[in-house]
Design a protein around this motif. Sequence first.
Motif, PDB file in Angstrom:
ATOM      1  N   ARG A 135       0.839  -1.195   0.000  1.00  0.00           N
ATOM      2  CA  ARG A 135       0.000   0.000   0.000  1.00  0.00           C
ATOM      3  C   ARG A 135       0.878   1.250   0.000  1.00  0.00           C
ATOM      4  O   ARG A 135       1.995   1.223   0.508  1.00  0.00           O
ATOM      5  CB  ARG A 135      -0.941  -0.007   1.193  1.00  0.00           C
ATOM      6  N   THR A 136       0.371   2.330  -0.559  1.00  0.00           N
ATOM      7  CA  THR A 136       1.163   3.544  -0.726  1.00  0.00           C
ATOM      8  C   THR A 136       1.378   4.307   0.572  1.00  0.00           C
ATOM      9  O   THR A 136       2.464   4.823   0.815  1.00  0.00           O
ATOM     10  CB  THR A 136       0.491   4.465  -1.772  1.00  0.00           C
ATOM     11  N   GLY A 137       0.368   4.384   1.430  1.00  0.00           N
ATOM     12  CA  GLY A 137       0.437   5.203   2.640  1.00  0.00           C
ATOM     13  C   GLY A 137       1.162   4.548   3.797  1.00  0.00           C
ATOM     14  O   GLY A 137       2.030   3.685   3.611  1.00  0.00           O
ATOM     15  N   LYS A 138       0.768   4.956   4.996  1.00  0.00           N
ATOM     16  CA  LYS A 138       1.419   4.491   6.220  1.00  0.00           C
ATOM     17  C   LYS A 138       0.570   3.430   6.909  1.00  0.00           C
ATOM     18  O   LYS A 138      -0.650   3.401   6.764  1.00  0.00           O
ATOM     19  CB  LYS A 138       1.635   5.660   7.171  1.00  0.00           C
ATOM     20  N   GLY A 139       1.233   2.566   7.664  1.00  0.00           N
ATOM     21  CA  GLY A 139       0.557   1.526   8.423  1.00  0.00           C
ATOM     22  C   GLY A 139       1.590   0.614   9.054  1.00  0.00           C
ATOM     23  O   GLY A 139       2.797   0.858   8.957  1.00  0.00           O
ATOM     24  N   THR A 140       1.128  -0.442   9.689  1.00  0.00           N
ATOM     25  CA  THR A 140       2.016  -1.403  10.337  1.00  0.00           C
ATOM     26  C   THR A 140       2.180  -2.618   9.436  1.00  0.00           C
ATOM     27  O   THR A 140       1.196  -3.287   9.106  1.00  0.00           O
ATOM     28  CB  THR A 140       1.447  -1.829  11.704  1.00  0.00           C
ATOM     29  N   ASN A 141       3.407  -2.880   9.014  1.00  0.00           N
ATOM     30  CA  ASN A 141       3.684  -4.043   8.165  1.00  0.00           C
ATOM     31  C   ASN A 141       3.314  -5.331   8.873  1.00  0.00           C
ATOM     32  O   ASN A 141       3.504  -5.462  10.081  1.00  0.00           O
ATOM     33  CB  ASN A 141       5.164  -4.089   7.781  1.00  0.00           C
ATOM     34  N   ASN A 142       2.789  -6.286   8.083  1.00  0.00           N
ATOM     35  CA  ASN A 142       2.500  -7.615   8.610  1.00  0.00           C
ATOM     36  C   ASN A 142       2.716  -8.642   7.503  1.00  0.00           C
ATOM     37  O   ASN A 142       3.272  -8.308   6.460  1.00  0.00           O
ATOM     38  CB  ASN A 142       1.084  -7.671   9.215  1.00  0.00           C
ATOM     39  N   ALA A 143       2.275  -9.855   7.698  1.00  0.00           N
ATOM     40  CA  ALA A 143       2.541 -10.941   6.748  1.00  0.00           C
ATOM     41  C   ALA A 143       1.810 -10.781   5.424  1.00  0.00           C
ATOM     42  O   ALA A 143       2.214 -11.361   4.418  1.00  0.00           O
ATOM     43  CB  ALA A 143       2.170 -12.283   7.380  1.00  0.00           C
ATOM     44  N   THR A 144       0.741  -9.981   5.376  1.00  0.00           N
ATOM     45  CA  THR A 144      -0.036  -9.846   4.138  1.00  0.00           C
ATOM     46  C   THR A 144      -0.021  -8.445   3.542  1.00  0.00           C
ATOM     47  O   THR A 144      -0.429  -8.262   2.401  1.00  0.00           O
ATOM     48  CB  THR A 144      -1.513 -10.246   4.374  1.00  0.00           C
ATOM     49  N   THR A 145       0.428  -7.459   4.322  1.00  0.00           N
ATOM     50  CA  THR A 145       0.409  -6.078   3.851  1.00  0.00           C
ATOM     51  C   THR A 145       1.687  -5.353   4.251  1.00  0.00           C
ATOM     52  O   THR A 145       2.120  -5.434   5.398  1.00  0.00           O
ATOM     53  CB  THR A 145      -0.804  -5.309   4.431  1.00  0.00           C
ATOM     54  N   ARG A 146       2.267  -4.647   3.292  1.00  0.00           N
ATOM     55  CA  ARG A 146       3.442  -3.809   3.518  1.00  0.00           C
ATOM     56  C   ARG A 146       3.043  -2.380   3.161  1.00  0.00           C
ATOM     57  O   ARG A 146       2.185  -2.158   2.307  1.00  0.00           O
ATOM     58  CB  ARG A 146       4.628  -4.235   2.661  1.00  0.00           C
ATOM     59  N   TYR A 147       3.660  -1.401   3.799  1.00  0.00           N
ATOM     60  CA  TYR A 147       3.333   0.002   3.581  1.00  0.00           C
ATOM     61  C   TYR A 147       4.566   0.770   3.133  1.00  0.00           C
ATOM     62  O   TYR A 147       5.652   0.598   3.694  1.00  0.00           O
ATOM     63  CB  TYR A 147       2.781   0.621   4.871  1.00  0.00           C
ATOM     64  N   GLN A 148       4.380   1.633   2.126  1.00  0.00           N
ATOM     65  CA  GLN A 148       5.488   2.439   1.624  1.00  0.00           C
ATOM     66  C   GLN A 148       5.755   3.660   2.500  1.00  0.00           C
ATOM     67  O   GLN A 148       6.838   4.214   2.473  1.00  0.00           O
ATOM     68  CB  GLN A 148       5.203   2.913   0.195  1.00  0.00           C
ATOM     69  N   GLY A 149       4.753   4.112   3.243  1.00  0.00           N
ATOM     70  CA  GLY A 149       4.937   5.267   4.123  1.00  0.00           C
ATOM     71  C   GLY A 149       4.960   6.591   3.374  1.00  0.00           C
ATOM     72  O   GLY A 149       5.508   7.579   3.853  1.00  0.00           O
ATOM     73  N   ARG A 150       4.363   6.637   2.208  1.00  0.00           N
ATOM     74  CA  ARG A 150       4.374   7.862   1.397  1.00  0.00           C
ATOM     75  C   ARG A 150       3.223   8.791   1.785  1.00  0.00           C
ATOM     76  O   ARG A 150       2.212   8.360   2.333  1.00  0.00           O
ATOM     77  CB  ARG A 150       4.270   7.519  -0.081  1.00  0.00           C
ATOM     78  N   THR A 151       3.379  10.071   1.437  1.00  0.00           N
ATOM     79  CA  THR A 151       2.341  11.067   1.684  1.00  0.00           C
ATOM     80  C   THR A 151       1.758  11.596   0.375  1.00  0.00           C
ATOM     81  O   THR A 151       1.009  12.569   0.382  1.00  0.00           O
ATOM     82  CB  THR A 151       2.897  12.239   2.511  1.00  0.00           C
ATOM     83  N   ASN A 152       2.106  10.957  -0.740  1.00  0.00           N
ATOM     84  CA  ASN A 152       1.559  11.319  -2.038  1.00  0.00           C
ATOM     85  C   ASN A 152       1.362  10.050  -2.859  1.00  0.00           C
ATOM     86  O   ASN A 152       2.003   9.035  -2.596  1.00  0.00           O
ATOM     87  CB  ASN A 152       2.476  12.298  -2.775  1.00  0.00           C
ATOM     88  N   TYR A 153       0.522  10.119  -3.880  1.00  0.00           N
ATOM     89  CA  TYR A 153       0.222   8.965  -4.721  1.00  0.00           C
ATOM     90  C   TYR A 153       1.430   8.579  -5.569  1.00  0.00           C
ATOM     91  O   TYR A 153       2.271   9.415  -5.875  1.00  0.00           O
ATOM     92  CB  TYR A 153      -0.986   9.269  -5.613  1.00  0.00           C
ATOM     93  N   VAL A 154       1.493   7.309  -5.951  1.00  0.00           N
ATOM     94  CA  VAL A 154       2.618   6.805  -6.729  1.00  0.00           C
ATOM     95  C   VAL A 154       2.197   6.431  -8.140  1.00  0.00           C
ATOM     96  O   VAL A 154       2.760   6.898  -9.110  1.00  0.00           O
ATOM     97  CB  VAL A 154       3.258   5.577  -6.033  1.00  0.00           C
TER      98      VAL A 154
END
Length: 126
Positions: free
Chosen positions: A98-117
Amino acid sequence: MRHLRAVTATALAACVGGIVLLPTPAQAAGSVHISKIYYDSPGRDTRTNASLNAEYVQIRNTTRAAVSLKDWSVTDGSNHRYVFGAFTLGKGKTVTIRTGKGTNNATTRYQGRTNYVWNNDRTRPP
């Protein structure tokens, strides 16, 4: 470093068909590949974290073994890059980046961005 290139949504078939990472013989038949790109989050582009996280790329492992994605990257046509840290994708599993922020886990990783990619118009920039 292994690369999964996500240039545009219309090029998804080309990405999956042309840049499939082949497994080693120990991983048997299958591949690790981009299975879906949701390049335009629904609604207005407000750059809220919820809106940013509605934009994502999914990577699927269709091999018969877990695959380490450490140092693998996903890059778009404008050279926005997400590089996996220590992460193993289980056999038959999918991970969502996912593009934004969140807590990484086994099914979802987060890029930590504040703008669209990903390009909403499905075209590659010059």
